[in-house]
Design an enzyme around this catalytic site. Structure first.
Site, mmCIF file in Angstrom:
data_model
loop_
_atom_site.group_PDB
_atom_site.id
_atom_site.type_symbol
_atom_site.label_atom_id
_atom_site.label_comp_id
_atom_site.label_asym_id
_atom_site.label_seq_id
_atom_site.Cartn_x
_atom_site.Cartn_y
_atom_site.Cartn_z
ATOM 1 N N CYS A 18 20.187 81.110 25.558
ATOM 2 C CA CYS A 18 20.235 80.769 26.981
ATOM 3 C C CYS A 18 19.899 82.021 27.783
ATOM 4 C CB CYS A 18 21.587 80.171 27.371
ATOM 5 S SG CYS A 18 22.989 81.279 27.146
ATOM 6 N N ASN A 61 23.568 84.460 27.514
ATOM 7 C CA ASN A 61 24.307 84.489 26.238
ATOM 8 C C ASN A 61 25.797 84.735 26.429
ATOM 9 O OD1 ASN A 61 24.357 86.497 23.184
ATOM 10 N ND2 ASN A 61 24.557 84.290 23.343
ATOM 11 N N CYS A 64 27.599 81.951 28.471
ATOM 12 C CA CYS A 64 28.135 80.611 28.781
ATOM 13 C C CYS A 64 27.653 79.566 27.767
ATOM 14 C CB CYS A 64 27.751 80.176 30.190
ATOM 15 S SG CYS A 64 28.339 81.255 31.508
ATOM 16 N N ARG A 65 26.380 79.130 27.895
ATOM 17 C CA ARG A 65 25.920 77.975 27.122
ATOM 18 C C ARG A 65 25.644 78.262 25.653
ATOM 19 N NH1 ARG A 65 21.007 76.751 30.921
ATOM 20 N NH2 ARG A 65 21.169 79.028 30.945
ATOM 21 N N SER A 66 24.899 79.328 25.341
ATOM 22 C CA SER A 66 24.513 79.511 23.930
ATOM 23 C C SER A 66 25.691 79.871 23.027
ATOM 24 C CB SER A 66 23.339 80.486 23.774
ATOM 25 O OG SER A 66 23.646 81.751 24.275
ATOM 26 N N ASP A 73 23.065 75.194 33.863
ATOM 27 C CA ASP A 73 23.761 76.466 33.654
ATOM 28 C C ASP A 73 25.096 76.473 34.409
ATOM 29 O OD1 ASP A 73 24.575 79.048 33.328
ATOM 30 O OD2 ASP A 73 22.580 79.895 33.612
HETATM 31 P P1 4NP Z 1 24.209 81.354 30.399
HETATM 32 O O1 4NP Z 1 24.673 81.578 31.936
HETATM 33 O O2 4NP Z 1 22.710 81.560 30.413
HETATM 34 O O3 4NP Z 1 24.575 79.939 30.098
HETATM 35 O O4 4NP Z 1 24.955 82.379 29.578
HETATM 36 C C1 4NP Z 1 24.470 82.761 32.651
HETATM 37 C C2 4NP Z 1 25.265 83.858 32.398
HETATM 38 C C3 4NP Z 1 25.093 85.016 33.131
HETATM 39 C C4 4NP Z 1 24.127 85.071 34.110
HETATM 40 C C5 4NP Z 1 23.318 83.960 34.357
HETATM 41 C C6 4NP Z 1 23.490 82.813 33.624
HETATM 42 N N1 4NP Z 1 23.965 86.262 34.874
HETATM 43 O O5 4NP Z 1 23.206 86.232 35.859
HETATM 44 O O6 4NP Z 1 24.605 87.297 34.532
#
Ligand code: 4NP
Length: 154
Positions: A8, A11, A13-15, A125
């Site tokens: 994702c 890395n 939240c989702r993955s 997300d």
């Molecule tokens: P993920 O979500 O892609 O599901 O892990 C996010 C986590 C952090 C950020 C963006 C999306 N960020 O901007 O730090």
């Protein structure tokens, strides 16, 4: 051995959620020794911060009794393309970003997780939506569909 890398944007939240949901699914089916499962980001900023799993992901995994270990964000590397059999993204923008890092998907390894489901779609997300429940159920649906897809292989 089937090597699966969930990817994702950050890395955190989702993955990692997909990594531990899928790990539990294969464990419950007695298939653990047939899989190597990890997750990675398309962006490098959380790797720089040595960021762990987001509290929203920890909370939902705990509530759903999905065991998880500590995981620190890392960015996908070009060499991951040769190493992993499946690189499973959460949304279209991940697919684009993965392509810009690993190059052409000549072996057809890169898919969205929910491309294996009856209704192919992106996984939103929760970093932006705040809805970790919706993410969890989308990930369960995707992992379940992916395992069914693999059934002939394992
Ligand atoms: P993920 O979500 O892609 O599901 O892990 C996010 C986590 C952090 C950020 C963006 C999306 N960020 O901007 O730090």
């Amino acid at each position: 051995m089937i090597k699966v890398l969930f990817v994702c944007l950050g890395n955190i939240c989702r993955s990692p959620m997909a990594q531990f949901v899928f790990k539990q699914m294969v464990e419950e089916r007695g298939l653990s020794d047939q899989f190597e499962i990890d997750s990675a980001a398309t962006e490098g900023y959380n790797e720089m911060c040595h960021a762990g799993i987001h509290y929203g992901t920890r909370e939902i995994l705990t509530a759903m009794h999905v065991p998880f270990e500590e995981h620190y964000s890392r960015r996908i590397r070009p060499s991951d393309y040769a190493y992993y059999d499946y690189i499973l993204a959460m949304d279209d923008s991940n697919i684009e970003d993965i392509g810009s890092i690993v190059g052409m998907d000549t072996d057809n390894k890169i898919h969205r997780l929910l491309d294996f489901a009856n209704k192919p779609r992106n996984i939103k997300d929760p970093w932006y939506t705040g809805n970790f429940d919706e993410t969890y159920w989308d990930i369960v649906e995707g992992c379940d569909a992916f395992l069914k897809h693999l059934k002939k292989e394992v």
